[in-house]
Enzyme design. Structure first.
Site, mmCIF file in Angstrom:
data_model
loop_
_atom_site.group_PDB
_atom_site.id
_atom_site.type_symbol
_atom_site.label_atom_id
_atom_site.label_comp_id
_atom_site.label_asym_id
_atom_site.label_seq_id
_atom_site.Cartn_x
_atom_site.Cartn_y
_atom_site.Cartn_z
ATOM 1 N N ASP A 233 18.517 62.231 -21.927
ATOM 2 C CA ASP A 233 18.300 62.532 -22.490
ATOM 3 C C ASP A 233 17.342 64.377 -23.405
ATOM 4 O O ASP A 233 16.165 64.221 -24.262
ATOM 5 C CB ASP A 233 17.300 61.930 -24.065
ATOM 6 C CG ASP A 233 17.605 60.107 -23.772
ATOM 7 O OD1 ASP A 233 19.164 59.654 -23.770
ATOM 8 O OD2 ASP A 233 17.120 59.758 -24.789
ATOM 9 N N CYS B 149 12.609 56.872 -21.745
ATOM 10 C CA CYS B 149 14.238 56.265 -22.272
ATOM 11 C C CYS B 149 14.257 56.521 -20.355
ATOM 12 O O CYS B 149 14.819 55.638 -19.835
ATOM 13 C CB CYS B 149 15.093 57.505 -22.822
ATOM 14 S SG CYS B 149 15.089 56.781 -24.140
ATOM 15 N N LYS C 296 23.458 56.525 -27.690
ATOM 16 C CA LYS C 296 22.909 55.079 -27.761
ATOM 17 C C LYS C 296 21.882 55.358 -29.125
ATOM 18 O O LYS C 296 21.769 56.437 -29.461
ATOM 19 C CB LYS C 296 21.565 55.583 -26.621
ATOM 20 C CG LYS C 296 20.900 56.091 -26.170
ATOM 21 C CD LYS C 296 20.240 55.739 -24.937
ATOM 22 C CE LYS C 296 19.418 56.818 -24.697
ATOM 23 N NZ LYS C 296 18.202 56.902 -25.520
HETATM 24 C C1 VGL Z 1 13.106 58.617 -27.199
HETATM 25 C C2 VGL Z 1 11.415 58.120 -28.288
HETATM 26 C C3 VGL Z 1 12.676 57.829 -29.051
HETATM 27 C C4 VGL Z 1 12.592 59.322 -25.133
HETATM 28 C C5 VGL Z 1 14.283 58.763 -27.644
HETATM 29 O O1 VGL Z 1 14.534 59.582 -24.856
HETATM 30 O O2 VGL Z 1 12.328 59.053 -24.368
HETATM 31 N N1 VGL Z 1 11.610 59.055 -27.067
HETATM 32 N N2 VGL Z 1 13.558 58.339 -28.519
#
Ligand code: VGL
Ligand code: ZN
Length: 201
Positions: A12, A155, A110
């Site tokens: 991410d 994540c 995702k």
């Molecule tokens: C994430 C919160 C919501 C992450 C993704 O990538 O850690 N955190 N969505």
């Protein structure tokens, strides 16, 4: 014996998780150059991308009277409500512009089911629905993973713990991760990962 085939899993590294983004993580952009370097000597490079529809149930905006960072009950358990982030096709959902995405062999998206959040690269937050990554790694004979990216305590943590439970050898390179740190979530994540047998470097 052939060594376990290895993959670098880049979690991410998207504009919304970098400073100035909708869910900006302090120092999120500082790790990009180091991740690009690590990609050069990785056997395989896999990128994940948080990829939500605009009405995703993990967004506080999808709930009456809720504020970002409130915690609510979902059919699958507790869920932090986030500011709108990583909306499919938006600038915030794009990878950081300096990330060497051309080196990636697979991009796994995702969080696209409007009703279920997905922190882990392996399973959605119902802990049952697979993303398909495990099948991909198995068919390629990859048994060892190094994780880097954002955010350490969500994540990266969920992905690392799931990978260890699935039997992979897992290392998280903490210097190439940054955390949100919500109410002690960073310290909890470190102990959860250690308990699962993840190597932290
Ligand atoms: C994430 C919160 C919501 C992450 C993704 O990538 O850690 N955190 N969505
Ligand atoms: Zn998200």
């Amino acid at each position: 014996m052939t060594p376990d085939r290895h993959a670098l899993l880049v979690i991410d590294v998207q504009n919304d998780f970098c400073p100035g983004g909708a869910l900006g993580v302090d120092g999120g952009d500082e790790i990009v150059a180091g991740i690009n370097d690590r990609m050069k000597d990785a056997g395989s490079v896999i990128l994940t991308q948080d990829w939500h529809p605009a009405d995703h149930r993990s967004f506080a905006s999808a709930h009456e009277k809720a504020q970002p960072f409130d915690v609510t009950e979902m059919p699958y358990g507790q869920q932090v409500l986030w500011p709108d982030h990583c909306v499919q096709g938006s600038h915030g959902a794009e990878f950081h512009p300096d990330l060497a995405t051309d080196r990636g062999h697979l991009v796994i998206r995702k969080g696209f089911d409007p009703a279920i959040d997905s922190y882990s690269a392996f399973f959605e937050n119902d802990r049952m629905t697979p993303t398909g990554l495990h099948g991909y790694l198995q068919t390629r004979g990859i048994r060892a993973l190094t994780l880097v990216g954002l955010a350490t305590d969500f994540c990266v943590n969920f992905s690392a713990v799931d990978a260890a439970k699935l039997g992979y050898g897992v290392t998280v390179e903490l210097s190439l991760c940054r955390a949100i740190d919500l109410d002690g979530s960073y310290e909890r994540a470190l102990s959860d990962m250690k308990d699962a047998g993840v190597t932290l470097t």
